[in-house]
Design an enzyme around this catalytic site. Structure first.
Site, PDB file in Angstrom:
ATOM      1  N   LEU A   1      94.232  60.725 101.242  1.00 15.87           N
ATOM      2  CA  LEU A   1      95.304  59.793 101.564  1.00 15.87           C
ATOM      3  C   LEU A   1      96.561  60.538 101.989  1.00 15.87           C
ATOM      4  CD1 LEU A   1      94.956  57.079  98.778  1.00 15.87           C
ATOM      5  CD2 LEU A   1      94.388  56.880 101.199  1.00 15.87           C
TER       6      LEU A   1
ATOM      7  N   SER B   1     100.531  59.584 104.116  1.00 13.77           N
ATOM      8  CA  SER B   1     101.366  58.613 104.820  1.00 13.77           C
ATOM      9  C   SER B   1     101.190  58.731 106.329  1.00 13.77           C
ATOM     10  CB  SER B   1     102.838  58.823 104.444  1.00 13.77           C
ATOM     11  OG  SER B   1     103.032  58.618 103.061  1.00 13.77           O
TER      12      SER B   1
ATOM     13  N   GLN C   1     103.018  73.274  98.856  1.00 15.79           N
ATOM     14  CA  GLN C   1     104.314  72.799  98.369  1.00 15.79           C
ATOM     15  C   GLN C   1     104.416  72.974  96.862  1.00 15.79           C
ATOM     16  OE1 GLN C   1     106.230  68.893  99.624  1.00 15.79           O
ATOM     17  NE2 GLN C   1     105.407  68.280  97.639  1.00 15.79           N
TER      18      GLN C   1
ATOM     19  N   HIS D   1     100.321  58.003  95.904  1.00 14.00           N
ATOM     20  CA  HIS D   1     101.604  57.912  95.207  1.00 14.00           C
ATOM     21  C   HIS D   1     101.484  57.046  93.958  1.00 14.00           C
ATOM     22  CE1 HIS D   1     102.994  58.640  99.471  1.00 14.00           C
ATOM     23  NE2 HIS D   1     103.642  59.587  98.831  1.00 14.00           N
TER      24      HIS D   1
END
Length: 284
Positions: free
Chosen positions: A188, A190, A157, A40
């Site tokens: 990476l 979450s 997405q 992010h």
């Protein structure tokens, strides 16, 4: 750095900064569900470089993109740390709405990008991309950014959102930033925090499969059947990991292709324990 909680506040901030001709027009949006990590951070940095002083980061765990048996309730929420990271990387404001703000009582409108939403992750998670498209459409309409930043790790997405932006004629360009990996190669996510020590080691099979395919492509191999079989062989080395899909697809349509060409997407998804992880590479 400001923290905004309503659509109207975000819209007013955006319109004031989009019209700041002295510092250049336009503003950037980085949509997230929080639990921010270095991936992010790379998106926020890229947005800040493109639109310095005019970057909004949304932090909203969107309930409509989770299925009935998925991890909405336990999805990591680290708001204070997220705000600190976003500010450090150049965010100007945080948009942190409530569920009621994003989905007012009686709301009946959804955005469904037909066909694409049923492929790859959409096939495994029915309704997932409808929830994603709906919330991102709401964010783009509220913020009116000229740029919106997403990570390549969520490649399916990205395909859905690119199609949505074109179909709805939204005045936003989708900017895709490279996957950020741990030193050992794990992409990476979450959700990596869900992995115990043994599962963390098992999860490396995803990046090993991607690395294997990249090497085959570099050597000149292009056939889908060969690339997929090579990835399956790598996954077979880690029988505790359950493969969801291994696909070579056209990135625009998410439709399977017979051979890799420039821009083709090779994508994998697998369950490591109770955690579903994804990874991919774009050919060329």
């Amino acid at each position: 750095m400001q923290i905004l909680g309503t659509v109207e506040e975000l819209r007013q901030w955006s319109r004031a900064h989009r019209c700041d001709r002295a510092n250049g027009a336009g503003m950037a949006l980085v949509p997230t569900m929080g639990a921010l990590h270095a991936g992010h951070a790379s998106l926020i940095r890229a947005a800040s470089e493109a639109r310095p002083g005019r970057v909004a980061v949304s932090i909203f765990v969107n309930p409509t993109q989770f299925g009935p048996n998925e991890d909405f309730a336990r999805y990591p929420r680290t708001f204070s740390a997220d705000c600190a990271l976003a500010e450090r990387e150049g965010a100007s404001v945080i948009f942190a709405p409530s569920v009621e703000e994003m989905y007012p009582a009686g709301a009946a409108t959804v955005v469904d990008v037909e066909a694409l939403s049923d492929r790859l992750d959409g096939a495994s998670r029915p309704g997932h991309f409808r929830g994603v498209a709906t919330v991102v459409a709401k964010l783009l309409i509220a913020a009116e950014p000229d740029l919106a930043f997403f990570g390549q790790k969520d490649a399916a997405q990205v395909a859905v959102l690119r199609r949505m932006v074109v179909d709805l004629r939204l005045d936003t360009k989708i900017v895709v930033c490279p996957i950020v990996r741990e030193p050992d190669g794990l992409a990476l996510s979450s959700r990596n925090v869900y992995l115990n020590a043994a599962e963390r080691k098992q999860a490396l099979v995803l990046s090993r499969a991607i690395d294997c395919v990249q090497k085959l492509v570099a050597s000149g191999e292009r056939r889908s059947v060969t690339l997929i079989e090579a990835a399956r062989t790598v996954f077979a080395e880690q029988p505790a990991v359950r493969v969801d899909y291994i696909e070579l697809v056209d990135w625009a349509t998410l439709w399977p292709v017979l051979s890799a060409t420039q821009g083709t997407l090779f994508a994998v998804a697998a369950w490591v324990g109770a955690t579903r992880l994804i990874d991919n590479t774009v050919i060329g």
